[in-house]
Design an enzyme around this catalytic site. Sequence first.
Site, PDB file in Angstrom:
ATOM      1  N   CYS A  13       0.824  -1.213   0.000  1.00  0.00           N
ATOM      2  CA  CYS A  13       0.000   0.000   0.000  1.00  0.00           C
ATOM      3  C   CYS A  13       0.858   1.262   0.000  1.00  0.00           C
ATOM      4  CB  CYS A  13      -0.907  -0.030   1.226  1.00  0.00           C
ATOM      5  SG  CYS A  13      -2.378   0.988   0.977  1.00  0.00           S
ATOM      6  N   ASP A 132      -5.865  -3.035  11.672  1.00  0.00           N
ATOM      7  CA  ASP A 132      -4.737  -2.110  11.808  1.00  0.00           C
ATOM      8  C   ASP A 132      -4.791  -1.583  13.248  1.00  0.00           C
ATOM      9  OD1 ASP A 132      -2.644  -0.566  10.792  1.00  0.00           O
ATOM     10  OD2 ASP A 132      -3.958   1.058  10.124  1.00  0.00           O
TER      11      ASP A 132
HETATM   12  O1  LIG Z   1      -0.474   5.156   4.801  1.00  0.00           O
HETATM   13  C1  LIG Z   1      -1.176   6.138   5.013  1.00  0.00           C
HETATM   14  O2  LIG Z   1      -0.691   7.268   4.983  1.00  0.00           O
HETATM   15  C2  LIG Z   1      -2.635   5.969   5.316  1.00  0.00           C
HETATM   16  C3  LIG Z   1      -3.399   7.111   5.459  1.00  0.00           C
HETATM   17  C4  LIG Z   1      -4.744   7.022   5.714  1.00  0.00           C
HETATM   18  C5  LIG Z   1      -5.351   5.774   5.832  1.00  0.00           C
HETATM   19  C6  LIG Z   1      -4.599   4.629   5.700  1.00  0.00           C
HETATM   20  C7  LIG Z   1      -3.244   4.695   5.445  1.00  0.00           C
HETATM   21  N1  LIG Z   1      -2.459   3.560   5.333  1.00  0.00           N
HETATM   22  C8  LIG Z   1      -2.886   2.245   5.676  1.00  0.00           C
HETATM   23  O3  LIG Z   1      -2.359   1.905   6.950  1.00  0.00           O
HETATM   24  C9  LIG Z   1      -2.152   0.509   7.014  1.00  0.00           C
HETATM   25  C10 LIG Z   1      -0.894   0.145   7.766  1.00  0.00           C
HETATM   26  O4  LIG Z   1       0.210   0.884   7.393  1.00  0.00           O
HETATM   27  P1  LIG Z   1       1.658   0.672   8.068  1.00  0.00           P
HETATM   28  O5  LIG Z   1       2.171  -0.649   7.558  1.00  0.00           O
HETATM   29  O6  LIG Z   1       1.514   0.673   9.540  1.00  0.00           O
HETATM   30  O7  LIG Z   1       2.473   1.793   7.550  1.00  0.00           O
HETATM   31  C11 LIG Z   1      -2.161   0.005   5.586  1.00  0.00           C
HETATM   32  O8  LIG Z   1      -3.354  -0.753   5.451  1.00  0.00           O
HETATM   33  C12 LIG Z   1      -2.321   1.206   4.735  1.00  0.00           C
HETATM   34  O9  LIG Z   1      -3.299   0.946   3.755  1.00  0.00           O
END
Ligand SMILES: O=C(O)c1ccccc1N[C@@H]1O[C@H](COP(=O)(O)O)[C@@H](O)[C@H]1O
Length: 211
Positions: A13, A132
């Site tokens: 992502c 998450d």
């Molecule tokens: O990544 C972002 O900036 C974000 C912003 C708003 C909503 C979701 C976002 N990211 C999502 O967060 C999870 C986990 O990320 P991480 O591995 O902890 O960095 C992932 O599902 C992204 O889609």
Amino acid sequence: MTIAKLRTRVKICGMTDPHQVSHAVDHGVDAIGMILHATSPRTIDVARAKQIRRVVPPMVSLVGVFVDCDTNVINQMIAEIGLDFVQLHGAESDADGQSLTRPYIKALRVQNRQHVVDQIKQFPTAAGILLDPYVEGQHGGTGKLLDPNFWPSDSTQNLILAGGLSGENVADRILSLNPFAVDLNSGLEQAPGIKDPRLVAEAMRAIRATY
Ligand SMILES: O=C(O)c1ccccc1N[C@@H]1O[C@H](COP(=O)(O)O)[C@@H](O)[C@H]1O
């Protein structure tokens, strides 16, 4: 009869660059996520999202991530960009998800195990539930790992594990939690929105080693 899962699907992502998307596809990713939420450091505009669409081949899904966005606007973006799935990462309801023209994944910001179990029941039509960890004041991309005790292993939904995953921890999490899919983001970055090709390759290798 339960059929054993042969492999865990992988979404990367926060992708912002078509070349990095092609590199991830070459390494076997199943889904590419783009953040279409304006205040994220990984946000991209529709023009860039369309460039990414052009390099995503058949059999790999393109997912748009939204936070509390008007569903009419999401439907416009689905049509304009050609999204395959939508990830709803805010306080959206199942009714919001049902009003979309593509299947939706509901992201739950997990606070404790009971919270997850209660929340999953609120999204019966979701194509998948992404878990998450909850971090005050942040919607996602926190880099924080989910407490494994909060994982609802008896759920029948397609569960997607997210939060702080990288090549160093993803295999352990897959082997202990057996998610339908994993979602990797900031754990593969040099800077917000810039993936490190070596970290992507290393994570994909670690995931393949769990098959
Ligand atoms: O990544 C972002 O900036 C974000 C912003 C708003 C909503 C979701 C976002 N990211 C999502 O967060 C999870 C986990 O990320 P991480 O591995 O902890 O960095 C992932 O599902 C992204 O889609």
